[in-house]
Design a protein around this motif. Structure first.
Motif, mmCIF file in Angstrom:
data_model
loop_
_atom_site.group_PDB
_atom_site.id
_atom_site.type_symbol
_atom_site.label_atom_id
_atom_site.label_comp_id
_atom_site.label_asym_id
_atom_site.label_seq_id
_atom_site.Cartn_x
_atom_site.Cartn_y
_atom_site.Cartn_z
ATOM 1 N N GLY A 253 0.827 -1.214 0.000
ATOM 2 C CA GLY A 253 0.000 0.000 0.000
ATOM 3 C C GLY A 253 0.853 1.253 0.000
ATOM 4 N N MET A 254 1.895 1.291 0.815
ATOM 5 C CA MET A 254 2.805 2.441 0.859
ATOM 6 C C MET A 254 3.526 2.627 -0.482
ATOM 7 S SD MET A 254 2.513 3.906 3.808
ATOM 8 C CE MET A 254 4.003 4.868 3.916
ATOM 9 N N ASP A 255 3.884 1.511 -1.056
ATOM 10 C CA ASP A 255 4.572 1.584 -2.353
ATOM 11 C C ASP A 255 3.652 2.165 -3.429
ATOM 12 O OD1 ASP A 255 6.738 1.203 -4.124
ATOM 13 O OD2 ASP A 255 5.793 -0.630 -4.887
ATOM 14 N N LYS A 256 2.380 1.778 -3.387
ATOM 15 C CA LYS A 256 1.428 2.314 -4.366
ATOM 16 C C LYS A 256 1.208 3.816 -4.164
ATOM 17 C CE LYS A 256 -1.084 -1.969 -5.290
ATOM 18 N NZ LYS A 256 -2.406 -2.681 -5.172
ATOM 19 N N VAL A 257 1.127 4.247 -2.912
ATOM 20 C CA VAL A 257 0.955 5.694 -2.645
ATOM 21 C C VAL A 257 2.170 6.465 -3.155
ATOM 22 C CG1 VAL A 257 0.744 7.405 -0.811
ATOM 23 C CG2 VAL A 257 -0.578 5.290 -0.680
ATOM 24 N N TYR A 258 3.338 5.911 -2.914
ATOM 25 C CA TYR A 258 4.575 6.575 -3.391
ATOM 26 C C TYR A 258 4.581 6.677 -4.920
ATOM 27 C CZ TYR A 258 9.466 6.976 -4.753
ATOM 28 O OH TYR A 258 10.646 7.354 -5.349
ATOM 29 N N LYS A 259 4.233 5.609 -5.603
ATOM 30 C CA LYS A 259 4.230 5.641 -7.070
ATOM 31 C C LYS A 259 3.183 6.623 -7.613
ATOM 32 C CE LYS A 259 6.033 0.990 -7.792
ATOM 33 N NZ LYS A 259 5.759 -0.404 -8.287
ATOM 34 N N GLN A 260 2.013 6.675 -6.952
ATOM 35 C CA GLN A 260 0.988 7.625 -7.395
ATOM 36 C C GLN A 260 1.472 9.062 -7.220
ATOM 37 O OE1 GLN A 260 -2.690 7.178 -5.286
ATOM 38 N NE2 GLN A 260 -3.797 8.629 -6.639
ATOM 39 N N LEU A 261 2.141 9.317 -6.092
ATOM 40 C CA LEU A 261 2.674 10.665 -5.856
ATOM 41 C C LEU A 261 3.691 11.060 -6.921
ATOM 42 C CD1 LEU A 261 2.938 13.170 -4.019
ATOM 43 C CD2 LEU A 261 4.620 11.880 -2.673
ATOM 44 N N MET A 262 4.559 10.129 -7.295
ATOM 45 C CA MET A 262 5.591 10.427 -8.295
ATOM 46 C C MET A 262 4.989 10.628 -9.687
ATOM 47 S SD MET A 262 8.289 10.718 -6.581
ATOM 48 C CE MET A 262 9.447 10.881 -7.923
ATOM 49 N N THR A 263 3.940 9.864 -10.010
ATOM 50 C CA THR A 263 3.307 10.057 -11.324
ATOM 51 C C THR A 263 2.630 11.425 -11.413
ATOM 52 O OG1 THR A 263 1.368 8.881 -10.467
ATOM 53 C CG2 THR A 263 2.957 7.604 -11.748
ATOM 54 N N GLU A 264 2.026 11.876 -10.303
ATOM 55 C CA GLU A 264 1.394 13.197 -10.312
ATOM 56 C C GLU A 264 2.437 14.302 -10.416
ATOM 57 O OE1 GLU A 264 -1.729 13.869 -10.591
ATOM 58 O OE2 GLU A 264 -2.303 11.755 -10.548
ATOM 59 N N LEU A 265 3.530 14.137 -9.738
ATOM 60 C CA LEU A 265 4.601 15.133 -9.839
ATOM 61 C C LEU A 265 5.182 15.161 -11.259
ATOM 62 C CD1 LEU A 265 6.479 14.569 -6.444
ATOM 63 C CD2 LEU A 265 5.066 16.532 -7.085
ATOM 64 N N ASP A 266 5.308 13.992 -11.820
ATOM 65 C CA ASP A 266 5.835 13.927 -13.190
ATOM 66 C C ASP A 266 4.860 14.578 -14.189
ATOM 67 O OD1 ASP A 266 7.908 12.695 -15.088
ATOM 68 O OD2 ASP A 266 6.001 11.934 -15.895
ATOM 69 N N ALA A 267 3.552 14.474 -13.894
ATOM 70 C CA ALA A 267 2.558 15.048 -14.795
ATOM 71 C C ALA A 267 2.614 16.569 -14.807
ATOM 72 C CB ALA A 267 1.162 14.580 -14.385
ATOM 73 N N ILE A 268 2.959 17.193 -13.677
ATOM 74 C CA ILE A 268 3.012 18.653 -13.631
ATOM 75 C C ILE A 268 4.388 19.196 -14.020
ATOM 76 C CG2 ILE A 268 1.194 18.784 -11.888
ATOM 77 C CD1 ILE A 268 3.378 19.280 -9.801
ATOM 78 N N GLY A 269 5.343 18.297 -14.319
ATOM 79 C CA GLY A 269 6.632 18.747 -14.816
ATOM 80 C C GLY A 269 7.787 18.596 -13.863
ATOM 81 N N VAL A 270 7.620 17.827 -12.814
ATOM 82 C CA VAL A 270 8.700 17.595 -11.846
ATOM 83 C C VAL A 270 9.477 16.371 -12.284
ATOM 84 C CG1 VAL A 270 9.283 17.161 -9.437
ATOM 85 C CG2 VAL A 270 7.357 18.660 -10.002
ATOM 86 N N LYS A 271 10.795 16.548 -12.490
ATOM 87 C CA LYS A 271 11.651 15.449 -12.944
ATOM 88 C C LYS A 271 12.866 15.342 -12.015
ATOM 89 C CE LYS A 271 9.281 15.041 -16.847
ATOM 90 N NZ LYS A 271 8.470 13.845 -17.173
ATOM 91 N N PRO A 272 13.302 14.118 -11.706
ATOM 92 C CA PRO A 272 14.537 13.967 -10.925
ATOM 93 C C PRO A 272 15.771 14.260 -11.771
ATOM 94 C CG PRO A 272 13.664 11.831 -11.492
ATOM 95 C CD PRO A 272 12.652 12.818 -11.950
ATOM 96 N N ILE A 273 16.793 14.802 -11.157
ATOM 97 C CA ILE A 273 18.041 15.139 -11.846
ATOM 98 C C ILE A 273 18.942 13.905 -11.841
ATOM 99 C CG2 ILE A 273 20.092 16.599 -11.807
ATOM 100 C CD1 ILE A 273 18.397 18.756 -10.434
ATOM 101 N N GLU A 274 19.478 13.571 -13.006
ATOM 102 C CA GLU A 274 20.419 12.446 -13.088
ATOM 103 C C GLU A 274 21.760 12.882 -12.514
ATOM 104 O OE1 GLU A 274 20.689 11.091 -17.037
ATOM 105 O OE2 GLU A 274 18.573 10.498 -17.200
#
Length: 238
Positions: free
Chosen positions: A165-186
């Protein structure tokens, strides 16, 4: 003797007749010559008269033609004046000047309004980006905590319902951030770049060359084209 006298009389008569004949011939010749001279004089007199008549007729024709030429000249002037009137600049009325002035003012105001609209839209987008950036900065520690917690879970507990459940919440949070333009720096394996990386330590490494990021201590993120948080990294020493 009488016969001689007759002969002499006959000869005299013949001479007289011959002289008369000659005189008549001379008179006829004189009359012919005089007639020819008179005809020549008449022709000479007629030629100047004819020339004078021709000149007078030409003058009359020229006089008759002059009004036509004058009229044609007037017509040409009228045509030229009309052309000048067509192609030349006409004087503007006050109403036309007022209309042009009002149109000019309207165009200026429309241009100013368009510039104002574009400027306000740009300011709004900038303000929105600033607000979004501040919210993302506050959410990144939550993301970090999710990642740390999921990394500390042992392998035998990863199938638990709570962990999934925690893993799913984390993945949902990252997909929403990615949708608004938030990307991790390599970071790992990339050449150190102070615009994206924040070096906190130097390490020795056999895998990477000098100046390459060998370890990422904290993830960095970008929002669209701006850096929200620099990556905290360790760089290979020289």
């Amino acid at each position: 003797m009488a016969e001689d006298a007759k002969k002499a009389n006959q000869e005299e008569e013949v001479k007289e007749e011959s002289t008369k004949i000659k005189e008549t011939e001379q008179a006829s010749e004189q009359t012919e010559t005089s007639g020819q001279e008179e005809t020549a004089e008449n022709t000479d007199n007629r030629e100047p008269e004819e020339s004078e008549e021709e000149e007078s007729s030409e003058e009359e024709e020229s006089e008759e033609e002059t009004p036509d030429t004058e009229e044609s000249g007037k017509d040409d002037k009228k045509d030229k004046s009309e052309k000048k009137g067509l192609f030349g600049k006409k004087k503007k009325d006050k109403k036309d000047e007022q209309i042009e002035e009002l149109n000019d003012r309207l165009k200026r105001q429309m241009a100013e309004f368009d510039n104002f609209r574009k400027r306000t839209e740009k300011e709004k987008s900038q303000m929105f980006d600033m607000g979004a950036k501040t919210i993302i900065e506050k959410m990144l520690p939550v993301v970090d905590n999710f990642e740390r917690g999921l990394e500390t879970i042992p392998e035998e507990q990863k199938d638990d319902a709570f962990v999934t459940g925690m893993d799913k919440v984390y993945k949902q949070l990252m997909t929403e951030l990615d949708a608004i333009g938030v990307k991790p720096i390599e970071a790992v394996g990339q050449e150190f770049n102070p615009d994206f990386h924040n070096a906190v330590m130097q390490v020795e490494s056999d895998e990477y060359e000098a100046g390459i990021v060998a370890q990422e201590l904290q993830k960095g993120y970008m929002y669209k084209d701006s850096v929200v948080r620099h990556s905290m990294v360790a760089v290979v020493s020289e």
